[in-house]
Design a protein around this motif. Structure first.
Motif, PDB file in Angstrom:
ATOM      1  N   ARG A 116       1.780  -4.658   8.418  1.00 25.77           N
ATOM      2  CA  ARG A 116       1.715  -4.272   7.007  1.00 25.77           C
ATOM      3  C   ARG A 116       0.335  -3.714   6.648  1.00 25.77           C
ATOM      4  NH1 ARG A 116       6.476  -4.046   7.233  1.00 25.77           N
ATOM      5  NH2 ARG A 116       7.894  -5.680   6.623  1.00 25.77           N
ATOM      6  N   GLU A 117      -0.432  -3.343   7.677  1.00 25.14           N
ATOM      7  CA  GLU A 117      -1.774  -2.818   7.441  1.00 25.14           C
ATOM      8  C   GLU A 117      -1.705  -1.396   6.872  1.00 25.14           C
ATOM      9  OE1 GLU A 117      -4.707  -4.465   7.779  1.00 25.14           O
ATOM     10  OE2 GLU A 117      -3.392  -6.182   8.135  1.00 25.14           O
ATOM     11  N   GLU A 118      -2.767  -1.036   6.194  1.00 27.94           N
ATOM     12  CA  GLU A 118      -2.871   0.317   5.662  1.00 27.94           C
ATOM     13  C   GLU A 118      -2.913   1.302   6.826  1.00 27.94           C
ATOM     14  OE1 GLU A 118      -5.517   2.920   2.568  1.00 27.94           O
ATOM     15  OE2 GLU A 118      -5.762   0.774   2.659  1.00 27.94           O
ATOM     16  N   ALA A 119      -2.254   2.442   6.654  1.00 26.85           N
ATOM     17  CA  ALA A 119      -2.146   3.428   7.725  1.00 26.85           C
ATOM     18  C   ALA A 119      -2.930   4.696   7.372  1.00 26.85           C
ATOM     19  CB  ALA A 119      -0.681   3.783   7.963  1.00 26.85           C
ATOM     20  N   PRO A 120      -4.081   4.891   7.991  1.00 30.80           N
ATOM     21  CA  PRO A 120      -4.830   6.119   7.747  1.00 30.80           C
ATOM     22  C   PRO A 120      -4.374   7.292   8.619  1.00 30.80           C
ATOM     23  CG  PRO A 120      -6.145   4.643   9.081  1.00 30.80           C
ATOM     24  CD  PRO A 120      -4.861   3.913   8.740  1.00 30.80           C
TER      25      PRO A 120
ATOM     26  N   ARG B 179       0.857  -1.183   0.000  1.00 37.78           N
ATOM     27  CA  ARG B 179       0.000   0.000   0.000  1.00 37.78           C
ATOM     28  C   ARG B 179       0.894   1.233   0.000  1.00 37.78           C
ATOM     29  NH1 ARG B 179      -1.683  -3.821   3.316  1.00 37.78           N
ATOM     30  NH2 ARG B 179      -3.801  -4.552   3.177  1.00 37.78           N
ATOM     31  N   ARG B 180       0.330   2.348  -0.374  1.00 34.81           N
ATOM     32  CA  ARG B 180       1.118   3.585  -0.377  1.00 34.81           C
ATOM     33  C   ARG B 180       1.525   3.967   1.046  1.00 34.81           C
ATOM     34  NH1 ARG B 180      -0.456   9.638  -2.286  1.00 34.81           N
ATOM     35  NH2 ARG B 180       1.625  10.483  -2.014  1.00 34.81           N
TER      36      ARG B 180
ATOM     37  N   PRO C 135      12.090  23.038  16.076  1.00 37.42           N
ATOM     38  CA  PRO C 135      10.679  22.891  15.713  1.00 37.42           C
ATOM     39  C   PRO C 135      10.430  22.711  14.210  1.00 37.42           C
ATOM     40  CG  PRO C 135      11.064  24.965  16.881  1.00 37.42           C
ATOM     41  CD  PRO C 135      12.376  24.270  16.759  1.00 37.42           C
ATOM     42  N   GLU C 136      11.382  23.086  13.379  1.00 43.40           N
ATOM     43  CA  GLU C 136      11.187  22.969  11.932  1.00 43.40           C
ATOM     44  C   GLU C 136      11.337  21.532  11.424  1.00 43.40           C
ATOM     45  OE1 GLU C 136      15.418  23.134  12.711  1.00 43.40           O
ATOM     46  OE2 GLU C 136      13.809  24.440  13.407  1.00 43.40           O
ATOM     47  N   ARG C 137      11.913  20.670  12.226  1.00 45.45           N
ATOM     48  CA  ARG C 137      12.133  19.281  11.798  1.00 45.45           C
ATOM     49  C   ARG C 137      11.223  18.343  12.561  1.00 45.45           C
ATOM     50  NH1 ARG C 137      16.425  15.113  11.889  1.00 45.45           N
ATOM     51  NH2 ARG C 137      15.599  13.577  10.442  1.00 45.45           N
ATOM     52  N   ARG C 138      10.391  17.618  11.825  1.00 45.66           N
ATOM     53  CA  ARG C 138       9.527  16.625  12.451  1.00 45.66           C
ATOM     54  C   ARG C 138       9.643  15.315  11.690  1.00 45.66           C
ATOM     55  NH1 ARG C 138       3.693  19.059  13.467  1.00 45.66           N
ATOM     56  NH2 ARG C 138       3.828  19.510  11.272  1.00 45.66           N
ATOM     57  N   LYS C 139       9.492  14.242  12.408  1.00 41.15           N
ATOM     58  CA  LYS C 139       9.465  12.918  11.811  1.00 41.15           C
ATOM     59  C   LYS C 139       8.010  12.461  11.746  1.00 41.15           C
ATOM     60  CE  LYS C 139      14.039  11.577  13.263  1.00 41.15           C
ATOM     61  NZ  LYS C 139      14.868  10.428  13.540  1.00 41.15           N
ATOM     62  N   THR C 140       7.755  11.492  10.886  1.00 41.49           N
ATOM     63  CA  THR C 140       6.396  10.989  10.729  1.00 41.49           C
ATOM     64  C   THR C 140       6.382   9.477  10.872  1.00 41.49           C
ATOM     65  OG1 THR C 140       5.876  12.785   9.194  1.00 41.49           O
ATOM     66  CG2 THR C 140       4.403  10.885   9.193  1.00 41.49           C
ATOM     67  N   TRP C 141       5.547   9.003  11.766  1.00 42.26           N
ATOM     68  CA  TRP C 141       5.259   7.579  11.861  1.00 42.26           C
ATOM     69  C   TRP C 141       3.839   7.407  11.363  1.00 42.26           C
ATOM     70  CZ3 TRP C 141       7.031   5.563  17.328  1.00 42.26           C
ATOM     71  CH2 TRP C 141       8.420   5.470  17.349  1.00 42.26           C
ATOM     72  N   LEU C 142       3.622   6.395  10.557  1.00 48.75           N
ATOM     73  CA  LEU C 142       2.288   6.089  10.064  1.00 48.75           C
ATOM     74  C   LEU C 142       1.679   4.996  10.935  1.00 48.75           C
ATOM     75  CD1 LEU C 142       3.096   6.063   6.261  1.00 48.75           C
ATOM     76  CD2 LEU C 142       2.203   7.943   7.641  1.00 48.75           C
ATOM     77  N   ALA C 143       0.364   5.052  11.108  1.00 48.07           N
ATOM     78  CA  ALA C 143      -0.282   4.094  12.016  1.00 48.07           C
ATOM     79  C   ALA C 143      -1.607   3.588  11.458  1.00 48.07           C
ATOM     80  CB  ALA C 143      -0.516   4.746  13.375  1.00 48.07           C
ATOM     81  N   CYS C 144      -1.818   2.291  11.632  1.00 54.55           N
ATOM     82  CA  CYS C 144      -3.126   1.702  11.349  1.00 54.55           C
ATOM     83  C   CYS C 144      -4.007   1.995  12.572  1.00 54.55           C
ATOM     84  CB  CYS C 144      -2.998   0.203  11.082  1.00 54.55           C
ATOM     85  SG  CYS C 144      -2.452  -0.772  12.509  1.00 54.55           S
TER      86      CYS C 144
END
Length: 81
Positions: free
Chosen positions: A27-31, A17-18, A44-53
């Motif tokens: 491996r679930e889709e993360a909305p 999935r994207r 504050p200008e730098r952020r990380k992103t974790w995706l979550a189902c």
């Protein structure tokens, strides 16, 4: 040029999935996107992103919240490309 072909590598394979959940082994889709930063390392200008189902949203959030990291949860569709 050495004449040796180097195969292109895709470590871990292409995601099905994207947007896939960042939880190890999921491996679930993360909305959901959890945007965070470690203020001891980044401004504050730098952020990380974790995706979550849906199942792992609270677990991932709680892990980061326990470390007092600034957090924001957004729908994946609201992220900038």
């Amino acid at each position: 040029m050495s004449g040796i072909a180097t195969p292109s590598l895709t470590l871990g394979g292409a995601p099905e999935r994207r947007f896939e959940c960042s939880r190890a082994g999921c491996r679930e889709e993360a909305p959901w996107a959890i945007l965070w930063r470690n203020p001891k390392i980044h401004g504050p200008e730098r952020r990380k992103t974790w995706l979550a189902c849906d199942e792992h949203r609270e677990t991932l959030y709680a892990f980061l919240e326990a470390r007092s990291f600034p957090l924001e949860v957004r729908a994946v569709g609201d992220l900038d490309d």
